[in-house]
Design a protein around this motif. Structure first.
Motif, PDB file in Angstrom:
ATOM      1  N   LEU A 128      66.067   4.438  36.500  1.00  0.00           N
ATOM      2  CA  LEU A 128      66.675   3.945  37.734  1.00  0.00           C
ATOM      3  C   LEU A 128      67.320   5.076  38.531  1.00  0.00           C
ATOM      4  N   ALA A 129      67.911   6.047  37.839  1.00  0.00           N
ATOM      5  CA  ALA A 129      68.460   7.203  38.553  1.00  0.00           C
ATOM      6  C   ALA A 129      67.352   7.975  39.255  1.00  0.00           C
ATOM      7  N   TRP A 130      66.199   8.129  38.590  1.00  0.00           N
ATOM      8  CA  TRP A 130      65.030   8.779  39.217  1.00  0.00           C
ATOM      9  C   TRP A 130      64.566   7.990  40.431  1.00  0.00           C
ATOM     10  N   TRP A 131      64.538   6.664  40.314  1.00  0.00           N
ATOM     11  CA  TRP A 131      64.083   5.781  41.393  1.00  0.00           C
ATOM     12  C   TRP A 131      64.954   5.956  42.646  1.00  0.00           C
ATOM     13  N   PHE A 132      66.272   5.937  42.462  1.00  0.00           N
ATOM     14  CA  PHE A 132      67.166   6.037  43.608  1.00  0.00           C
ATOM     15  C   PHE A 132      67.225   7.466  44.160  1.00  0.00           C
ATOM     16  N   GLN A 133      67.020   8.463  43.304  1.00  0.00           N
ATOM     17  CA  GLN A 133      66.978   9.845  43.788  1.00  0.00           C
ATOM     18  C   GLN A 133      65.820  10.037  44.761  1.00  0.00           C
ATOM     19  N   ARG A 134      64.670   9.442  44.456  1.00  0.00           N
ATOM     20  CA  ARG A 134      63.500   9.580  45.323  1.00  0.00           C
ATOM     21  C   ARG A 134      63.700   8.876  46.663  1.00  0.00           C
ATOM     22  N   ARG A 135      64.615   7.927  46.718  1.00  0.00           N
ATOM     23  CA  ARG A 135      64.842   7.184  47.957  1.00  0.00           C
ATOM     24  C   ARG A 135      66.195   7.513  48.580  1.00  0.00           C
ATOM     25  N   ASP A 143      64.424  -1.731  47.877  1.00  0.00           N
ATOM     26  CA  ASP A 143      64.574  -0.741  46.816  1.00  0.00           C
ATOM     27  C   ASP A 143      65.456  -1.276  45.692  1.00  0.00           C
ATOM     28  N   PHE A 144      66.496  -2.009  46.047  1.00  0.00           N
ATOM     29  CA  PHE A 144      67.367  -2.612  45.038  1.00  0.00           C
ATOM     30  C   PHE A 144      66.637  -3.744  44.305  1.00  0.00           C
ATOM     31  N   ILE A 145      65.797  -4.477  45.031  1.00  0.00           N
ATOM     32  CA  ILE A 145      65.003  -5.533  44.393  1.00  0.00           C
ATOM     33  C   ILE A 145      64.038  -4.927  43.378  1.00  0.00           C
ATOM     34  N   ALA A 146      63.373  -3.834  43.775  1.00  0.00           N
ATOM     35  CA  ALA A 146      62.450  -3.156  42.862  1.00  0.00           C
ATOM     36  C   ALA A 146      63.191  -2.630  41.637  1.00  0.00           C
ATOM     37  N   LEU A 175      72.558  -1.996  35.404  1.00  0.00           N
ATOM     38  CA  LEU A 175      73.391  -2.506  36.495  1.00  0.00           C
ATOM     39  C   LEU A 175      74.376  -1.445  36.979  1.00  0.00           C
ATOM     40  N   SER A 176      74.834  -0.580  36.076  1.00  0.00           N
ATOM     41  CA  SER A 176      75.737   0.498  36.479  1.00  0.00           C
ATOM     42  C   SER A 176      75.053   1.425  37.476  1.00  0.00           C
ATOM     43  N   VAL A 177      73.802   1.783  37.198  1.00  0.00           N
ATOM     44  CA  VAL A 177      73.069   2.660  38.115  1.00  0.00           C
ATOM     45  C   VAL A 177      72.895   1.982  39.472  1.00  0.00           C
ATOM     46  N   ILE A 178      72.498   0.709  39.461  1.00  0.00           N
ATOM     47  CA  ILE A 178      72.279  -0.021  40.713  1.00  0.00           C
ATOM     48  C   ILE A 178      73.575  -0.109  41.524  1.00  0.00           C
ATOM     49  N   PHE A 179      74.696  -0.362  40.833  1.00  0.00           N
ATOM     50  CA  PHE A 179      75.981  -0.457  41.534  1.00  0.00           C
ATOM     51  C   PHE A 179      76.397   0.892  42.102  1.00  0.00           C
ATOM     52  N   PHE A 180      76.304   1.951  41.285  1.00  0.00           N
ATOM     53  CA  PHE A 180      76.707   3.280  41.743  1.00  0.00           C
ATOM     54  C   PHE A 180      75.789   3.799  42.853  1.00  0.00           C
ATOM     55  N   ALA A 181      74.569   3.263  42.936  1.00  0.00           N
ATOM     56  CA  ALA A 181      73.639   3.699  43.979  1.00  0.00           C
ATOM     57  C   ALA A 181      74.028   3.168  45.353  1.00  0.00           C
ATOM     58  N   GLY A 182      74.953   2.196  45.394  1.00  0.00           N
ATOM     59  CA  GLY A 182      75.431   1.734  46.689  1.00  0.00           C
ATOM     60  C   GLY A 182      75.279   0.242  46.920  1.00  0.00           C
ATOM     61  N   LEU A 183      75.097  -0.542  45.849  1.00  0.00           N
ATOM     62  CA  LEU A 183      75.005  -1.993  46.014  1.00  0.00           C
ATOM     63  C   LEU A 183      76.330  -2.528  46.532  1.00  0.00           C
ATOM     64  N   GLY A 184      76.306  -3.270  47.636  1.00  0.00           N
ATOM     65  CA  GLY A 184      77.526  -3.735  48.285  1.00  0.00           C
ATOM     66  C   GLY A 184      78.242  -4.821  47.500  1.00  0.00           C
ATOM     67  N   TRP A 185      79.579  -4.891  47.698  1.00  0.00           N
ATOM     68  CA  TRP A 185      80.381  -5.901  47.019  1.00  0.00           C
ATOM     69  C   TRP A 185      79.982  -7.315  47.433  1.00  0.00           C
ATOM     70  N   ARG A 186      79.420  -7.458  48.630  1.00  0.00           N
ATOM     71  CA  ARG A 186      78.996  -8.792  49.067  1.00  0.00           C
ATOM     72  C   ARG A 186      77.895  -9.356  48.181  1.00  0.00           C
ATOM     73  N   ALA A 319      71.968  13.120  39.046  1.00  0.00           N
ATOM     74  CA  ALA A 319      72.946  13.471  38.019  1.00  0.00           C
ATOM     75  C   ALA A 319      74.157  12.550  38.086  1.00  0.00           C
ATOM     76  N   ARG A 320      74.587  12.194  39.287  1.00  0.00           N
ATOM     77  CA  ARG A 320      75.748  11.326  39.441  1.00  0.00           C
ATOM     78  C   ARG A 320      75.470   9.934  38.879  1.00  0.00           C
ATOM     79  N   LEU A 321      74.322   9.370  39.222  1.00  0.00           N
ATOM     80  CA  LEU A 321      73.975   8.035  38.733  1.00  0.00           C
ATOM     81  C   LEU A 321      73.785   8.028  37.224  1.00  0.00           C
ATOM     82  N   LEU A 322      73.127   9.061  36.709  1.00  0.00           N
ATOM     83  CA  LEU A 322      72.861   9.123  35.279  1.00  0.00           C
ATOM     84  C   LEU A 322      74.156   9.274  34.486  1.00  0.00           C
TER      85      LEU A 322
END
Length: 384
Positions: A128-135, A143-146, A175-186, A319-322
């Protein structure tokens, strides 16, 4: 001329390998390892060679940490897709022709019997860290759905085995990676609120939901029984509720200072089941009391806070997400284990990091520490 041709000393050749190590993080780990060895000696002295095996597993974890720490985060990215693909493929193989033990199909024989779900504890945050790094810089809702689908596939396969403990750890890491990648509180708050309402309803209607013959959708029978036992362990004090009741008795009987090293009656009279693995926290609490627990929790707090600080100062998004996800794995391990032994969470197979006996978990923890050290080193080496 001779000075130019002089070979560097062994110390000068070895010292760069330790350059950039996060020594505060290492101190936290050494504290937890010391407490783990003391507890294992007491609770496992009549379990054959468990104390010596535990020490050997710790040395193995330290060696793995040292090796992984030498690999820069940029190179770790290259392992993300292959390791995730291998892990999912092995989970599918387990579902088709895996080995069944104690009613769970979690292992596969590849010349060596392994549990592939352990691979996903590290492979999932890597992927997931690789996925978000590429985007990076162009994240969209799709991207969050994927990312959610990438997470749901292995978690679903692990739950089917069934293995609730490992599936929770993999889910928490993802879920930690998805949240740290910028998933909104909403998007985070609604499922949290729904979960809180469901928990409240289960507690309110516990007598009806846990009545004889009642079956819940989605959950396996043993998972339903664990939740019902958590809500009222006194219904079956000598059966399903035995673990929780004896764990709480041991924790409470320790008082503030504890009964003393090797003096735990619940432990040494064998009232605590799995006292060297999942329920070792109860044995520790009985002998070292609240004071010992505060020291143990201080070690975990230092480890987790230092890990989050390493993630915050990481040089790249990957590195941050991982680093953030690996830190949350340590938090989940500790929180779930202490929670289940204390009777506030259902009993699941989650060890207490560096304290519980277990070779596979120790290897995973060593890899996680190595990743944190690698991220910390990359930041320090860039600064120098």
């Amino acid at each position: 001329m001779s000075a130019v041709l002089d070979q560097p000393t062994l110390m000068r050749r070895v010292l760069p390998l330790f350059q950039g190590f996060d020594w505060l993080l290492l101190c936290a780990v050494l504290l937890l390892c010391a407490l783990g060895l003391v507890t294992m000696y007491s609770s496992g002295y009549d379990h054959g060679s468990r104390f010596y095996d535990h020490g050997r597993n710790m040395l193995l974890a330290v060696a793995i940490m040292f090796v992984v720490a030498q690999v820069p985060p940029q190179r770790l990215m290259a392992f993300a897709v292959p390791l995730y693909t291998l892990g999912v493929a092995l989970l599918v193989a387990v579902a088709l022709f895996g080995i069944t033990k104690k009613g769970a199909q979690r292992w596969i024989n590849l010349g060596l019997v392994i549990q592939p779900s352990e691979i996903l504890k590290i492979a999932m945050p890597l992927m997931l860290a690789w996925w978000f790094q590429r985007r990076e810089g162009q994240l969209r809702a799709v991207d969050f759905i994927a990312a959610g689908l990438l997470l749901a596939l292995p978690v679903g396969l692990i739950m089917k085995q069934p293995d609730l403990g490992t599936s929770l750890l993999v889910l928490a890491a993802g879920l930690s990676v998805i949240f740290f990648a910028g998933l909104g509180w909403r998007l985070v708050l609604p499922p949290v609120l729904v979960g809180a309402v469901v928990v409240g309803l289960v507690i309110w209607y516990e007598p009806q939901l846990c009545a004889e013959g009642m079956r819940w959708p989605v959950l396996h029978d043993y998972q339903q029984q664990r939740i019902c036992t958590l809500l009222d362990p006194s219904k079956d004090p000598l059966g399903r509720g035995f673990h929780i009741i004896q764990g709480m008795i041991a924790i409470g009987s320790g008082g503030f200072w504890g009964k003393g090293f090797m003096e735990g009656t619940q432990t040494h009279l064998e009232f605590i089941p799995e006292r060297t693995t999942d329920f070792i926290f109860a044995a520790y609490s009985e002998e070292f009391g609240l004071a010992g627990n505060l020291l143990l929790m201080a070690g975990f707090a230092l480890l987790i806070l230092r890990g989050l600080l390493i993630a915050l100062n990481a040089p790249t998004l990957f590195a941050r997400l991982l680093a953030g996800a690996v830190t949350m794995i340590f938090f989940t391990y500790a929180f779930v284990n202490m929670g289940m032994v204390s009777g506030i969470l259902p009993v699941v197979g989650v060890p207490l990091p560096f304290v519980s006996y277990g070779g596979t978990a120790m290897v995973t923890l060593g890899m996680g520490l190595g990743i944190l050290m690698s991220v910390a080193r990359s930041r320090r080496l860039m600064q120098t």
